[in-house]
Structure formats: C-alpha cells, structure tokens
Design a protein around this motif. Structure first.
Motif, short mmCIF file in Angstrom:
data_model
loop_
_atom_site.label_atom_id
_atom_site.label_comp_id
_atom_site.label_asym_id
_atom_site.label_seq_id
_atom_site.Cartn_x
_atom_site.Cartn_y
_atom_site.Cartn_z
N GLY A 1 -3.34 -1.43 -4.59
CA GLY A 1 -2.10 -1.15 -3.59
C GLY A 1 -3.31 -0.91 -2.00
O GLY A 1 -2.86 -1.95 -1.36
N PHE A 2 -3.79 0.09 -2.36
CA PHE A 2 -4.96 0.43 -0.86
C PHE A 2 -4.80 -0.77 -0.73
O PHE A 2 -5.18 -0.81 0.57
N LEU A 3 -5.93 -1.34 -1.50
CA LEU A 3 -7.45 -2.11 -0.39
C LEU A 3 -6.31 -3.93 -0.38
O LEU A 3 -6.31 -4.27 0.62
N ALA A 4 -5.11 -4.20 -1.12
CA ALA A 4 -4.76 -5.14 -1.10
C ALA A 4 -4.16 -4.88 0.82
O ALA A 4 -3.20 -6.30 1.01
N LEU B 1 -9.89 -10.92 -4.02
CA LEU B 1 -9.23 -10.33 -5.27
C LEU B 1 -7.98 -11.00 -5.76
O LEU B 1 -6.49 -10.86 -6.75
N GLU B 2 -7.12 -11.30 -4.03
CA GLU B 2 -5.49 -11.79 -4.19
C GLU B 2 -5.44 -12.57 -4.61
O GLU B 2 -6.05 -13.58 -4.29
N PRO B 3 -4.98 -13.33 -5.75
CA PRO B 3 -3.92 -14.50 -5.60
C PRO B 3 -3.95 -15.34 -4.27
O PRO B 3 -3.79 -16.25 -4.13
N GLU B 4 -2.74 -14.49 -3.01
CA GLU B 4 -2.05 -15.41 -2.28
C GLU B 4 -3.47 -15.52 -1.16
O GLU B 4 -2.47 -15.85 -0.19
N ALA C 1 0.38 -0.93 0.22
CA ALA C 1 0.01 -0.17 0.16
C ALA C 1 0.60 1.36 -0.33
O ALA C 1 0.25 2.61 -0.18
N GLY C 2 1.70 1.42 0.36
CA GLY C 2 3.19 2.75 0.69
C GLY C 2 2.88 3.07 2.06
O GLY C 2 1.59 2.61 2.51
N PRO C 3 2.61 4.50 1.46
CA PRO C 3 1.92 5.57 2.70
C PRO C 3 0.71 4.90 3.06
O PRO C 3 0.79 5.25 4.05
#
Length: 488
Positions: A212-215, A434-437, A51-53
């Motif tokens: 990225g934020f949601l992940a 949504l995330e494969p992992e 997600a970064g910052p």
C-alpha cells in the motif's frame, strides 16, 4: 524557420520562455503555486486510500528526492547563463538528440498533464451541477483556454500570480480550520472525534503494509509535476544567483506546509478509512465542518487550480513548439506569429491535443479512473525529463569539474545523490508496473520514443541540425565571463 513575412514581435516575444520578463514577485509566487497542483487537491484522496497515514512519508520522500533534482538543475543553470532551460542543457551536454527528445517529451508531458486537469475540472463542476454531462465543462475549458491564450498574453504572469495567492490562502485556511477542529475535539457525523491518534490508531502508520505504501507513489508523484519550471523560470531573471537558490531552497518548506501540513489535519479530522478516494478531501473537510458555503469556495479554488495548471501547460507547450520550430525540429508553421505576436498555430494545436481528455469522459469513465490513467502517463514522462536533468548533471560533473568547484550553489551530495535519485526513479517505474491500474500506461513510453526515434532519424537523413548554437561547456573565457557576471 520563422516566416519572414510575419510582423516582428516586441523584444523578448521570440524567446523560448515568455516568463523572461517576470519579476521576482511573480517567480516566487508561481513557484509556490506550482507546488499546489491538481494531484494534491483531487488525487490525495485516492493516495490516502492506498497508503493510509503513510501517505505523509510518501510525499516527504518524493519532495526530498526532487529537491536534489532541482539543486542539480540550479547548479548547471548558474554555471552557464546561456542556458535557458533543461532542453538547452541536454542538447549541449548530452548531444543534440537529447535536446530534441527532451523538448518534445516535455511538450507531451504538459499535454498529458493538461488532459488530467481537464478531467479534474469536470469533476469539480459536478459539485454544483451533478447532472451536467461530464464532457461539457471539459470541452468548455479547452475552448476558454484557447481564447484566453490568444488574446491575453501579457496578462499571463499577473493572472498566475493571483491564482497562486488564492491557492495559498485556501491551503492555509484549511490547515487553520483543521487545527481548530482538532483542538476542540470536533465530532463528525459518523461519531469520530478529530484527533491526531487517527494517524496511527487504525492499523498503524502502514495499514496496508509495504504494498500500500508503494502504491501511494503514483498519484503523489503527479502532484509534483512541473516543479522543474521553477529553475527554468528563475534562470531567466535579472538576478538568477539570488532568485534561483531562493526558489529552490523553499521547496522543503512548501512540502512541509502545503502537503504534509494539509494532509495531517485532513486525516486527523476524518479517519483515513472514511475518506472517499473519488472526491477531493479538501472539499469534504469543509463540508464536514458544517461550512457548506466554505466547501463551495474551496471547490472553486481547486477548480481554479486545475484550470490554472492547464493554462500554464498550454502556454508552455505553445512556446515549446515555437522554439522547436525555430530550430527546425518541429513543423515550420509553428514558428509563425499572429498579428498579436503569439504562436497561435501552436496554441490551436496544443488545445486540440487536450480533446482526448474530453473523449475519456464521454466514453463513460469515472473522473478518478480517467484521472488515474492520464496522471500515470504524465508521471512516467516527467520521470524521463527529471532523469535527463540528472544524467546531464553527471556528464557536467565529469566534463567540467572546474565549474562545479567554482559554483556558489553546488548540489548537496553531488554525484552520489544523483545516482540515489536515479535509482529511486527506476524503482518508481517498477512500482507502476505492479499496479494493474497503472501498468497500461507503461505501454505509452515505448510507442512515444519509437515515434521520436523515427522523427530524429528523418531529420538526420535530411541534414537538419539544431538552429540554436550550443552554449560552450568547455570552461573557456566566455564561460568564465558568464559565471563572473552571474556572481555579480
């Protein structure tokens, strides 16, 4: 039912929760310590990489939503002093089946969380012994937890109190060190200067966009698991109307200080792209500051944090099995006490259930891969538990409006916020899909609830009913007396 040949334990030993006799000092520190978990120490590096910052907003949103879950629980617990946990509330308000499903799901929650902690401990030990097989410290921890819980029951509250003190001191030390490094424009080995501009200069606040934020929510949610224990523990103190609101209302402060404060200084000292997702950013920051000894101390602290979390989980699961067995909702042997008045059979069974964590590492998975898998399963299960709390609250508001009107600790926003948080939980399940992992962990839920459904059907067919009398929620004289007692 309990074995009548078993020696009678001391007063309070047969309660569902051993924390009944904890003082306010213990409860407040355990509550604060519960906000500083393995997900923050080990998982925050991966969350930052995703997600970064914007990870700051991720933690803030989760903390905001769970605050309302805790307020809903607090209002219901204070409305009826017969409630000892959300399992009681679910069984009473939604029906016996809800108590059965919630009780066993919560047991499974802590088993999976314990596996995550076992996995994390093996990663922390690698700081000192990188060539040591990862499965060895994991197995050692399981054996140690079993031994401690079998012989040191009365020390649990005090040990957890001091564990919390250690974690708090470590977080505060990290924040102070980070502030000094920022103020002095500390320059790292890669030439980057410590500055708050790192929070927006490289790709902005949302460098990976909405995806990225949601992940970032997956590991971040796991950092908050167990937060509901605050209400459960505080509700069993001598002064619940004072202790419970104090513990719950401190949640926003904990989130701001321990999560946001720590992550701000970490990303200000080290640009977020340079943070290794496979290691703890807390340890890495002290090493960057040229304090390898301090980094070792912090590594020991986070190792202790993971072990403490696993210890609490084992304690909770063994007592949950004991309570379920007393209600004939678990095998009868789990209701038998040892000569030391501990549910040793439940302890052995729960510790044995941690061994899949050892198997994950022995199978060759990296620590972060194994950690991601088990934390996703734990996150989904805790989402179910938190959902049950909110559904119980909505039913409570519909059935007992007079109790809500008389409450001195009403949930802000009431039913509207309960629905908002439920919608947030539903969106988090979609994000995990949504995330494969993390998608593979979704397969665990239908299997788990199919097993519980089959078990409940067998109990119904045999005529088994909950052994504990359900508290009255009708608002009658007994309830009014309980509410008046709480207010005094």
């Amino acid at each position: 039912m309990p074995d009548r040949t078993t020696p009678e334990p001391p007063a309070g030993a047969q309660d569902d929760h051993l924390q009944r006799g904890l003082s306010n000092r213990h409860i407040q520190l355990i509550a604060i310590g519960g906000a500083i978990g393995t997900g923050l120490f080990l998982g925050s590096g991966r969350t930052i990489s995703l997600a970064g910052p914007s990870v700051l907003l991720v933690y803030a949103v989760i903390g905001f939503m769970l605050f309302f879950v805790m307020r809903a629980m607090g209002e219901m617990l204070l409305s009826n002093l017969e409630y000892k946990s959300f399992r009681d509330m679910a069984a009473d308000i939604l029906g016996p089946w809800a108590g059965f499903v919630t009780g066993w799901t919560y047991w499974f929650c802590w088993i999976v969380t314990g596996i995550a902690d076992v996995v994390a401990v093996s990663g922390y030990v690698a700081f000192w012994a990188p060539d040591l097989p990862r499965w060895l410290p994991a197995l050692g921890l399981v054996v140690l937890l079993l031994a401690l819980n079998l012989v040191a029951v009365r020390l649990f509250g005090e040990l957890e109190f001091w564990f919390a003190i250690v974690k708090i001191v470590a977080i505060v030390a990290l924040i102070v060190t980070g502030v000094v490094m920022i103020a002095t424009a500390f320059q790292g080995a890669d030439g980057a200067t410590a500055s708050l501009t790192h929070l927006y200069a490289d790709g902005g606040f949302f460098p990976h966009g909405l995806t990225g934020f949601l992940a970032g929510f997956q590991i971040a949610i796991f950092a908050f698991v167990g937060i509901e224990l605050v209400g459960t523990t505080a509700a069993e103190t001598r002064d619940p109307e004072t202790t419970l609101p104090r513990a719950i209302n401190a949640i926003p402060v904990r989130v701001l200080l321990f999560y946001l404060g720590a992550l701000v200084v970490i990303m200000a000292v080290t640009p977020w792209r340079s943070i290794d997702p496979a290691e703890s950013p807390f340890v890495a920051m002290f090493a960057l500051a040229g304090l390898p000894a301090a980094a070792g101390v912090i590594n020991l602290v986070v190792l202790t944090s993971a072990a403490s979390s696993a210890n609490s989980g084992i304690f909770s699961t063994s007592r949950m099995l004991y309570g379920l067995a007393e209600d004939r909702e678990a095998p009868a042997p789990f209701a038998r006490l040892s000569s030391r008045h501990v549910p040793s059979r439940g302890l052995v069974f729960s510790c044995a259930c941690l061994l899949p964590g050892v198997a994950l590492l022995y199978a060759g998975r990296s620590v972060i891969e194994a950690f991601t898998l088990v934390t996703t399963v734990a996150t989904l299960l805790f989402l179910v538990v938190w959902t049950v709390i909110l559904l119980s609250y909505l039913a409570y508001r519909r059935r007992s409006p007079e109790l809500h009107a008389a409450s001195r600790f009403p949930m802000p926003g009431g039913r509207v916020m309960a629905v908002v948080v439920l919608a947030f939980f539903a969106s988090m399940v979609v994000v995990l899909a949504l995330e494969p992992e993390t998608r593979v962990a979704l397969l665990v839920l239908p299997v788990w609830f199919a097993v519980l459904g089959a078990a409940w059907a067998v109990l119904r067919r045999r005529g088994v009913v909950p052994g504990r009398a359900a508290p009255d929620v009708s608002g009658g004289p007994d309830r009014a007396h309980a509410l008046d007692t709480a207010r005094r």
